[in-house]
Design a protein around this motif. Structure first.
Motif, PDB file in Angstrom:
ATOM      1  N   GLU A   1       0.825  -1.210   0.000  1.00  0.00           N
ATOM      2  CA  GLU A   1       0.000   0.000   0.000  1.00  0.00           C
ATOM      3  C   GLU A   1       0.852   1.249   0.000  1.00  0.00           C
ATOM      4  N   ILE A   2       1.976   1.175   0.748  1.00  0.00           N
ATOM      5  CA  ILE A   2       2.849   2.354   0.833  1.00  0.00           C
ATOM      6  C   ILE A   2       3.384   2.709  -0.556  1.00  0.00           C
ATOM      7  N   TYR A   3       3.850   1.688  -1.292  1.00  0.00           N
ATOM      8  CA  TYR A   3       4.405   1.989  -2.614  1.00  0.00           C
ATOM      9  C   TYR A   3       3.330   2.446  -3.593  1.00  0.00           C
ATOM     10  N   LYS A   4       2.125   1.935  -3.425  1.00  0.00           N
ATOM     11  CA  LYS A   4       1.012   2.450  -4.238  1.00  0.00           C
ATOM     12  C   LYS A   4       0.800   3.926  -3.944  1.00  0.00           C
ATOM     13  N   MET A   5       0.873   4.254  -2.654  1.00  0.00           N
ATOM     14  CA  MET A   5       0.688   5.643  -2.244  1.00  0.00           C
ATOM     15  C   MET A   5       1.815   6.518  -2.777  1.00  0.00           C
ATOM     16  N   VAL A   6       3.053   5.996  -2.752  1.00  0.00           N
ATOM     17  CA  VAL A   6       4.186   6.747  -3.298  1.00  0.00           C
ATOM     18  C   VAL A   6       3.899   7.107  -4.759  1.00  0.00           C
ATOM     19  N   ASP A   7       3.395   6.122  -5.512  1.00  0.00           N
ATOM     20  CA  ASP A   7       3.083   6.385  -6.925  1.00  0.00           C
ATOM     21  C   ASP A   7       1.989   7.441  -7.062  1.00  0.00           C
ATOM     22  N   ARG A   8       0.968   7.319  -6.212  1.00  0.00           N
ATOM     23  CA  ARG A   8      -0.138   8.287  -6.272  1.00  0.00           C
ATOM     24  C   ARG A   8       0.367   9.695  -5.969  1.00  0.00           C
ATOM     25  N   VAL A   9       1.198   9.771  -4.947  1.00  0.00           N
ATOM     26  CA  VAL A   9       1.764  11.074  -4.575  1.00  0.00           C
ATOM     27  C   VAL A   9       2.551  11.637  -5.747  1.00  0.00           C
ATOM     28  N   ASN A  10       3.348  10.780  -6.374  1.00  0.00           N
ATOM     29  CA  ASN A  10       4.174  11.231  -7.489  1.00  0.00           C
ATOM     30  C   ASN A  10       3.346  11.819  -8.617  1.00  0.00           C
ATOM     31  N   ILE A  11       2.261  11.113  -8.948  1.00  0.00           N
ATOM     32  CA  ILE A  11       1.403  11.609 -10.032  1.00  0.00           C
ATOM     33  C   ILE A  11       0.807  12.954  -9.655  1.00  0.00           C
ATOM     34  N   ARG A  12       0.292  13.038  -8.426  1.00  0.00           N
ATOM     35  CA  ARG A  12      -0.349  14.290  -7.999  1.00  0.00           C
ATOM     36  C   ARG A  12       0.628  15.460  -7.982  1.00  0.00           C
ATOM     37  N   VAL A  13       1.845  15.232  -7.502  1.00  0.00           N
ATOM     38  CA  VAL A  13       2.784  16.365  -7.424  1.00  0.00           C
ATOM     39  C   VAL A  13       3.290  16.763  -8.816  1.00  0.00           C
TER      40      VAL A  13
END
Length: 614
Positions: free
Chosen positions: A506-518
């Motif tokens: 889940e953490i790495y999924k979140m990292v990806d999500r954060v990356n896209i958003r930023v």
DNA sequence: ATAGGGTTAG
């Protein structure tokens, strides 16, 4: 002045924990006017009172002994005890040697106990060994006080083996203190396994056993274990004392564990532990280092009695939060109060100036410290000044300062200068500094990285690769970076590329999500510092797995909305993560506080409290 | 008449 009154005064001294030097001197004067100067009995009494007092001026004590013709053994023992406590403990040995020349001198168990105490203070193992032969000859070797003092001496002299032999040799002459000495000794020697073994094996434990265990963990960097032991102790319904509370609060401060720190704070209140200046100071420090500077300030203002270290932790706390003007105001207030600042006070003030780029103020206080207060600058003071000058772009001034130093500069000072060369685009100077630094400190991984970043800035890719390659050839020490975050009372620690966490997926999924958003919000990663020969995608991955990014992703997952995400990092946050975190605070509308190896960064609405000056 | 062990801020 009658004998009865004098006897009453001495009786009072014997019952007082810390009779004042002034009162003792007054009594001495009364003895002289009453004609008892040089009286054997009263000389002993005076020295006993002095030995019990906190201030033990050796010259004064010696003059009292010399005023009598036939000093009693009691008087001599107390003089040795004064000596052991004083600033010149080695005098105890010369005193003993000169006494030994008198044929009628017969030292007893007290004499040796105080002598070994003195030897421990100046790590006089040679002297201690000489005394030890006398101890054996006179048959005092089985005395448990003497034996414990001797074990203690061996530990302070770094002779762990002899200490252990003495301990093993005679199991019958052990008591609780013997075991405690072993715990503290092993802790100082860095033998944490032996500390634990002794603690587990000992037949009974008192509060000092626990305190030695906890500080043993602290001294060796096992902060979490120190806190665990504290919890174990509380669960056993044992009452912690000042030493333990100060130590565990310091552990919380260092780790930035506010939930833990608060719990200890409420334990102190609920257990009716006696509140002391030291504990209050540690609380102020803990709250400041955990990011709660307002709470720290309130507690500081409420303190009825403050000592210099209370002021110091508050000034330093304000400095790491970037509240430079307030730190300086507090410092000026301390001067108005008539207190004398010390070296630590100036580290706080200079730090404050450096964090805020107050070049002139920094120069002023450095001058004040050396000229008015006659404090010799230590490496840390130079560190603040070099930081201040080089970050303000005055790299040449910083180099001049380092070259004028009377002691050899810590390589870290050159690291600071090198970093400034890079940010200010001084490529030529940077290359020279970097090469010099690597000569000076060839085993430090970071130095090669810094130099390679300078090369990268001028697109000298071959030099980048060469410099990076040298780190493998030279077996360099690399300090692993970590970030930790406290969530619901549990500590979660991450290192770069960490996949050990239960929620890793889940953490790495979140990292990806954060990356896209930023990225959508306009953040673009600065890839220059990363090795040029990586594929483009790998470069992005290398940054995006920095430990703070994992911690932030985890925080976004588990910390309730509206709550602040607090992260503690051991190294300094990198420029790119800093930029990204600013954007995260805006697009996710979250407050993020990062305490890095250097200071606090308070991210909110796309901005950071450090105003990018770091 | 006299004894020991553990502690904080950079």
């Amino acid at each position: 002045m009658s004998i009865a009154i004098l006897k009453t005064i001495f009786h009072y001294f014997s019952l007082t924990a810390n009779p004042s030097l002034h009162q003792i001197k007054q009594t001495h004067a009364r003895l002289i006017t009453a004609g008892y100067d040089g009286d054997t009995h009263f000389t002993g009494q005076l020295l006993a009172a002095l030995a019990q007092s906190q201030s033990t001026p050796f010259r004064y004590s010696l003059s009292i002994l010399n005023s009598t013709q036939n000093p009693s053994l009691f008087a001599i023992n107390n003089l040795i005890r004064c000596c052991a406590k004083s600033e010149s403990p080695h005098e105890a040995f010369s005193l003993y040697s000169s006494m030994c020349k008198k044929p009628q001198f017969r030292p007893n168990n007290y004499t040796f106990s105080f002598l070994f105490q003195a030897c421990s203070k100046f790590t006089g193992l040679t002297e201690g060994n000489q005394i030890q032969t006398h101890v054996i000859k006179l048959g005092f070797f089985d005395n448990v006080y003497i034996r414990n003092a001797l074990i203690h001496l061996y530990f302070t002299s770094h002779d762990t083996k002899c200490a252990k032999d003495l301990f093993d040799e005679c199991p019958s002459s052990r008591d609780l203190v013997t075991w405690n000495v072993m715990i503290a000794g092993y802790a100082k020697a860095g033998k944490i396994n032996d500390v634990e073994k002794v603690f587990d094996e000992m037949p009974e434990r008192d509060v000092i056993s626990w305190s030695s265990l906890i500080t043993g963990y602290m001294q060796n960097g096992y902060l979490e274990q120190a806190l665990d032991s504290f919890k174990r102790m509380i669960d056993l319904q044992l009452s912690p004392n000042e030493a333990i509370l100060v130590t565990v609060l310091s552990a919380c401060a260092q780790l930035g564990l506010i939930e833990n720190g608060r719990q200890i704070h409420s334990t102190i209140n609920s257990l009716n532990c006696q509140m002391t200046v030291h504990i209050q100071t540690s609380l102020v420090d803990m709250y400041a280092k955990c990011g709660y500077i307002n709470k720290a300030r309130d507690l500081f203002n409420e303190m009825p009695i403050k000592d210099l270290s209370s002021w110091n932790v508050m000034i330093c706390g304000l400095a790491i939060h970037g509240l430079a003007m307030e730190a300086i105001e507090l410092f000026e207030k301390l001067l108005i109060k008539g207190l004398n600042p010390d070296n630590v006070t100036f580290i706080g003030v200079l730090n404050a100036c450096s964090r805020a780029g107050l070049v002139n103020k920094g120069r002023h206080y450095f001058k004040l410290m050396t000229e008015k207060y006659k404090i010799t600058p230590e490496m840390e003071h130079y560190g603040c000044m070099v930081d201040l000058l080089s970050r303000a772009g005055l790299v040449l001034d910083a180099i001049e300062l380092v070259e004028k130093m009377s002691t050899p500069p810590d390589p870290v000072l050159w690291v600071t200068i090198l970093g400034a060369c890079r940010t200010h685009g001084l490529i030529q100077l940077g290359e020279e500094t970097g090469k010099k630094l690597i000569q000076l400190d060839p085993n430090h991984h970071g130095n090669y990285i810094q130099l390679s970043k300078i090369y990268a800035k001028s697109y000298k890719w071959e030099d980048v690769v060469k410099t990076r390659g040298m780190t493998n050839d030279r077996n360099c020490k690399k300090i692993p970076g970590w970030s930790l975050i406290e969530a619901h009372g549990k500590i979660h620690q991450f290192v770069a590329g960490d996949r050990k966490h239960d929620m890793s997926l889940e953490i790495y999924k979140m990292v990806d999500r954060v990356n896209i958003r930023v990225l959508e919000a306009g953040y673009s990663p600065d890839l220059l510092p990363i090795l040029h020969d990586l594929e483009e995608e790998e470069k992005v991955n290398a940054i995006k797995e920095h430990s703070e990014r994992l911690a932030i992703a985890f925080g976004l997952l588990v910390i309730e909305g509206g709550e602040c995400i607090r992260i503690v990092k051991n190294l300094r946050i990198c420029g790119d993560c800093h930029e990204m975190t600013k954007v995260v605070s805006k697009v996710f509308e979250r407050e993020i506080v990062v305490r890095d190896g250097s200071r606090f960064h308070h991210f909110k609405g796309g901005e950071c409290s450090c105003q990018d000056y770091w």
